[in-house]
Enzyme design. Structure first.
Site, PDB file in Angstrom:
ATOM      1  N   CYS A  18       0.617  -1.080  -0.146  1.00 23.79           N
ATOM      2  CA  CYS A  18      -0.119   0.186  -0.100  1.00 23.79           C
ATOM      3  C   CYS A  18       1.085   1.282  -0.027  1.00 23.79           C
ATOM      4  CB  CYS A  18      -0.848   0.255   1.199  1.00 23.79           C
ATOM      5  SG  CYS A  18      -1.994  -1.503   1.413  1.00 23.79           S
ATOM      6  N   ALA A  19       1.733   1.347   0.832  1.00 25.95           N
ATOM      7  CA  ALA A  19       2.887   2.425   0.697  1.00 25.95           C
ATOM      8  C   ALA A  19       3.402   2.517  -0.537  1.00 25.95           C
ATOM      9  CB  ALA A  19       3.770   2.199   2.054  1.00 25.95           C
TER      10      ALA A  19
END
Length: 168
Positions: free
Chosen positions: A60-61
């Protein structure tokens, strides 16, 4: 309902992404300053909705970092990164990472975005979080492209999302 995988195990969402060539559903999400944002706030702009479970996970990051880098090269395009993380966590991540070219939004208050876009997970370890997906919307609010990433641990197809914008 979309059937995807989470770590190889089947996971299901509440529905399907909005269909291409339809109007994108409106939304009401929370910004980093706790004010609200709706789809109409972005009228006249091309949008990439980068939807994911939590900023606290590596993939996600990375999606936020990648879209931040790509957004810096695009004129008239806004990237909205949407999760159920609290705005405080989103703001902390952006500050630590130097993220300045995307807008972070949260569905933590009601979960209505996840329901209307069909991305709330019904089961798996990430139950109630948002599935990893991308929705590209044109200036008039029409859906140009969608991707429901089949395996939650995989990154989205950045190139296909960007091409959908360039070909619009």
């Amino acid at each position: 309902m979309a059937s995807i995988t989470f770590g190889g195990a089947t996971a299901n969402t509440v529905g399907n992404l909005p269909a291409v060539n339809t109007q994108a559903p409106d939304f009401n999400l929370t910004k980093l300053d706790l004010s609200q944002a709706s789809l109409s706030d972005y009228q006249g702009q091309k949008l990439i909705l980068n939807i994911f479970p939590s900023i606290g996970t590596g993939v996600c990051a990375q999606s936020v970092r990648q879209f931040n880098q790509e957004a810096a090269k695009l004129d008239g395009v806004k990237v909205l990164c949407i999760s159920k993380d609290l705005p405080f966590a989103q703001k902390s991540f952006c500050g630590a990472e130097g993220i300045e070219n995307v807008e972070m939004l949260s569905d933590y208050k009601t979960g209505a975005f996840g329901e209307s876009y069909g991305v709330t997970l019904l089961d798996s370890a990430f139950e109630t979080l948002l599935s990893r997906s991308v929705v590209v919307i044109d200036e008039a609010g029409k859906v140009l492209y969608t991707e429901q990433v089949p395996e939650t641990g995989d990154e989205p197809n950045y190139k296909a999302a960007l091409e959908a914008l360039m070909n619009a």
